[in-house]
Motif scaffolding. Structure first.
Motif, PDB file in Angstrom:
ATOM      1  N   GLN A   1      -4.093   6.680   4.403  1.00 51.35           N
ATOM      2  CA  GLN A   1      -3.717   8.087   4.227  1.00 51.35           C
ATOM      3  C   GLN A   1      -2.587   8.473   5.176  1.00 51.35           C
ATOM      4  OE1 GLN A   1      -7.601   9.750   4.972  1.00 51.35           O
ATOM      5  NE2 GLN A   1      -8.053   9.947   2.783  1.00 51.35           N
ATOM      6  N   GLY A   2      -2.631   7.944   6.389  1.00 53.28           N
ATOM      7  CA  GLY A   2      -1.626   8.284   7.396  1.00 53.28           C
ATOM      8  C   GLY A   2      -0.232   7.776   7.079  1.00 53.28           C
ATOM      9  N   ILE A   3      -0.136   6.612   6.437  1.00 52.93           N
ATOM     10  CA  ILE A   3       1.186   6.049   6.156  1.00 52.93           C
ATOM     11  C   ILE A   3       1.723   6.444   4.790  1.00 52.93           C
ATOM     12  CG2 ILE A   3       0.879   4.107   7.716  1.00 52.93           C
ATOM     13  CD1 ILE A   3       0.359   2.337   5.262  1.00 52.93           C
ATOM     14  N   GLU A   4       0.890   7.077   3.978  1.00 55.92           N
ATOM     15  CA  GLU A   4       1.315   7.438   2.621  1.00 55.92           C
ATOM     16  C   GLU A   4       2.575   8.305   2.628  1.00 55.92           C
ATOM     17  OE1 GLU A   4      -0.685   9.108  -1.456  1.00 55.92           O
ATOM     18  OE2 GLU A   4      -1.397   9.924   0.440  1.00 55.92           O
ATOM     19  N   GLN A   5       2.633   9.292   3.519  1.00 52.18           N
ATOM     20  CA  GLN A   5       3.802  10.178   3.563  1.00 52.18           C
ATOM     21  C   GLN A   5       5.082   9.431   3.923  1.00 52.18           C
ATOM     22  OE1 GLN A   5       3.973  13.065   6.758  1.00 52.18           O
ATOM     23  NE2 GLN A   5       2.705  11.783   8.089  1.00 52.18           N
ATOM     24  N   PHE A   6       4.956   8.422   4.782  1.00 52.55           N
ATOM     25  CA  PHE A   6       6.136   7.661   5.185  1.00 52.55           C
ATOM     26  C   PHE A   6       6.634   6.782   4.040  1.00 52.55           C
ATOM     27  CE2 PHE A   6       3.632   8.038   9.226  1.00 52.55           C
ATOM     28  CZ  PHE A   6       4.428   9.010   9.801  1.00 52.55           C
ATOM     29  N   ILE A   7       5.711   6.090   3.401  1.00 50.38           N
ATOM     30  CA  ILE A   7       6.075   5.175   2.320  1.00 50.38           C
ATOM     31  C   ILE A   7       6.669   5.929   1.135  1.00 50.38           C
ATOM     32  CG2 ILE A   7       5.144   3.557   0.617  1.00 50.38           C
ATOM     33  CD1 ILE A   7       3.157   2.651   2.786  1.00 50.38           C
ATOM     34  N   SER A   8       6.042   7.013   0.749  1.00 47.56           N
ATOM     35  CA  SER A   8       6.495   7.733  -0.447  1.00 47.56           C
ATOM     36  C   SER A   8       7.883   8.344  -0.285  1.00 47.56           C
ATOM     37  CB  SER A   8       5.483   8.809  -0.836  1.00 47.56           C
ATOM     38  OG  SER A   8       5.387   9.791   0.172  1.00 47.56           O
ATOM     39  N   ASN A   9       8.298   8.620   0.941  1.00 46.07           N
ATOM     40  CA  ASN A   9       9.608   9.234   1.184  1.00 46.07           C
ATOM     41  C   ASN A   9      10.687   8.243   1.604  1.00 46.07           C
ATOM     42  OD1 ASN A   9       9.201  12.221   0.869  1.00 46.07           O
ATOM     43  ND2 ASN A   9       7.541  11.748   2.269  1.00 46.07           N
ATOM     44  N   SER A  10      10.338   6.984   1.700  1.00 46.71           N
ATOM     45  CA  SER A  10      11.294   5.995   2.190  1.00 46.71           C
ATOM     46  C   SER A  10      12.029   5.312   1.045  1.00 46.71           C
ATOM     47  CB  SER A  10      10.574   4.925   3.005  1.00 46.71           C
ATOM     48  OG  SER A  10      11.460   3.866   3.306  1.00 46.71           O
TER      49      SER A  10
ATOM     50  N   LEU B   1      13.503   2.620   1.371  1.00 46.84           N
ATOM     51  CA  LEU B   1      13.368   1.180   1.625  1.00 46.84           C
ATOM     52  C   LEU B   1      12.045   0.601   1.152  1.00 46.84           C
ATOM     53  CD1 LEU B   1      14.878   1.105   5.232  1.00 46.84           C
ATOM     54  CD2 LEU B   1      16.008   0.515   3.086  1.00 46.84           C
ATOM     55  N   VAL B   2      10.970   1.366   1.244  1.00 48.38           N
ATOM     56  CA  VAL B   2       9.655   0.814   0.900  1.00 48.38           C
ATOM     57  C   VAL B   2       8.862   1.644  -0.109  1.00 48.38           C
ATOM     58  CG1 VAL B   2       9.364  -0.551   3.006  1.00 48.38           C
ATOM     59  CG2 VAL B   2       8.599   1.828   2.961  1.00 48.38           C
ATOM     60  N   SER B   3       9.475   2.639  -0.705  1.00 45.91           N
ATOM     61  CA  SER B   3       8.736   3.443  -1.688  1.00 45.91           C
ATOM     62  C   SER B   3       8.277   2.614  -2.885  1.00 45.91           C
ATOM     63  CB  SER B   3       9.571   4.637  -2.149  1.00 45.91           C
ATOM     64  OG  SER B   3      10.769   4.200  -2.756  1.00 45.91           O
ATOM     65  N   TRP B   4       8.917   1.472  -3.120  1.00 48.05           N
ATOM     66  CA  TRP B   4       8.520   0.588  -4.212  1.00 48.05           C
ATOM     67  C   TRP B   4       7.104   0.045  -4.012  1.00 48.05           C
ATOM     68  CZ3 TRP B   4       7.168  -4.329  -2.885  1.00 48.05           C
ATOM     69  CH2 TRP B   4       7.590  -4.781  -1.638  1.00 48.05           C
ATOM     70  N   LEU B   5       6.589   0.098  -2.792  1.00 50.01           N
ATOM     71  CA  LEU B   5       5.223  -0.375  -2.532  1.00 50.01           C
ATOM     72  C   LEU B   5       4.178   0.422  -3.299  1.00 50.01           C
ATOM     73  CD1 LEU B   5       5.319  -1.095   1.308  1.00 50.01           C
ATOM     74  CD2 LEU B   5       5.016  -2.760  -0.529  1.00 50.01           C
ATOM     75  N   SER B   6       4.553   1.603  -3.786  1.00 47.96           N
ATOM     76  CA  SER B   6       3.605   2.426  -4.533  1.00 47.96           C
ATOM     77  C   SER B   6       3.117   1.735  -5.810  1.00 47.96           C
ATOM     78  CB  SER B   6       4.222   3.787  -4.868  1.00 47.96           C
ATOM     79  OG  SER B   6       5.335   3.622  -5.721  1.00 47.96           O
TER      80      SER B   6
ATOM     81  N   SER C   1      13.210   4.041  10.452  1.00 51.33           N
ATOM     82  CA  SER C   1      13.921   4.819   9.432  1.00 51.33           C
ATOM     83  C   SER C   1      13.059   5.961   8.899  1.00 51.33           C
ATOM     84  CB  SER C   1      14.387   3.918   8.283  1.00 51.33           C
ATOM     85  OG  SER C   1      13.310   3.561   7.436  1.00 51.33           O
ATOM     86  N   PHE C   2      11.733   5.839   8.986  1.00 46.98           N
ATOM     87  CA  PHE C   2      10.839   6.917   8.539  1.00 46.98           C
ATOM     88  C   PHE C   2      11.096   8.192   9.327  1.00 46.98           C
ATOM     89  CE2 PHE C   2       7.280   3.618   7.522  1.00 46.98           C
ATOM     90  CZ  PHE C   2       7.981   3.198   6.408  1.00 46.98           C
ATOM     91  N   PHE C   3      11.551   8.030  10.547  1.00 48.04           N
ATOM     92  CA  PHE C   3      11.870   9.170  11.404  1.00 48.04           C
ATOM     93  C   PHE C   3      12.890  10.081  10.731  1.00 48.04           C
ATOM     94  CE2 PHE C   3      13.562  11.106  15.354  1.00 48.04           C
ATOM     95  CZ  PHE C   3      12.379  11.390  16.008  1.00 48.04           C
ATOM     96  N   PHE C   4      13.774   9.473   9.940  1.00 52.00           N
ATOM     97  CA  PHE C   4      14.842  10.232   9.291  1.00 52.00           C
ATOM     98  C   PHE C   4      14.567  10.537   7.823  1.00 52.00           C
ATOM     99  CE2 PHE C   4      16.574   7.647  12.716  1.00 52.00           C
ATOM    100  CZ  PHE C   4      17.135   8.624  13.506  1.00 52.00           C
TER     101      PHE C   4
END
Length: 161
Positions: free
Chosen positions: A43-52, A54-59, A107-110
């Motif tokens: 749950q904690g990393i979902e926001q980072f992955i979905s907005n990236s 570089l790694v949003s494809w992991l969805s 990069s999630f920082f940005f």
């Protein structure tokens, strides 16, 4: 000119002390990897992955699956770093994978909305708890970069004497 990769464990002087960094990173990657198998971490990393970008494809792996993929990746990095104490090429590969990992997480920082509030008039950069969580990755990125550079042949880096 020989191009032999290096490992801190067989080095001398201050170079040998880099072995401590390797084992700290092994513990960190094992810890991070284990966390990815918990619901709270997913749950904690979902926001980072979905907005990236570089790694949003992991969805494609689903909510828990994306965390599992990252957890397995972190275990692989830990294994490579541990094996790197005996094999210099594995040391370089694990370190490089660590560098890439922390470049992506930095990069999630940005890319994650609301993590940083940029302002010219007040505090130039303020971040919330997610930003504080990501900020540590600068140090971890640097540790992996040092391990990578120390693993490379001297003919490539020209940093060691």
């Amino acid at each position: 000119m020989t191009r032999t990769f290096n490992i801190a464990e067989s080095g001398a002087g201050s170079y040998r002390l880099l072995a401590v960094l390797r084992w700290v990173m092994v513990v960190i990657f094992v810890s991070f990897g284990m966390q990815k198998f918990t619901l709270q971490s997913a749950q904690g990393i979902e926001q980072f992955i979905s907005n990236s970008p570089l790694v949003s494809w992991l969805s494609i792996f689903g909510f828990r699956g994306e965390a599992y993929v990252l957890g397995v990746t972190e275990f692989v990095i830990a294994i490579l770093l541990a094996a790197g104490a005996f094999n210099p090429i594995l040391s370089a590969l694990g370190s490089l994978m660590g560098v890439v990992t922390f470049m992506v997480t930095w990069s999630f920082f940005f890319t994650t909305p609301g993590v940083v509030k940029w302002s010219i008039s007040t505090d130039p950069m303020a971040w919330n708890l997610a930003g504080e969580f990501l900020f540590k990755d600068i140090v971890l990125l640097c540790v992996c970069a040092v391990l990578l550079l120390a693993s490379l042949p001297q003919t490539i880096t020209r940093l060691r004497s």
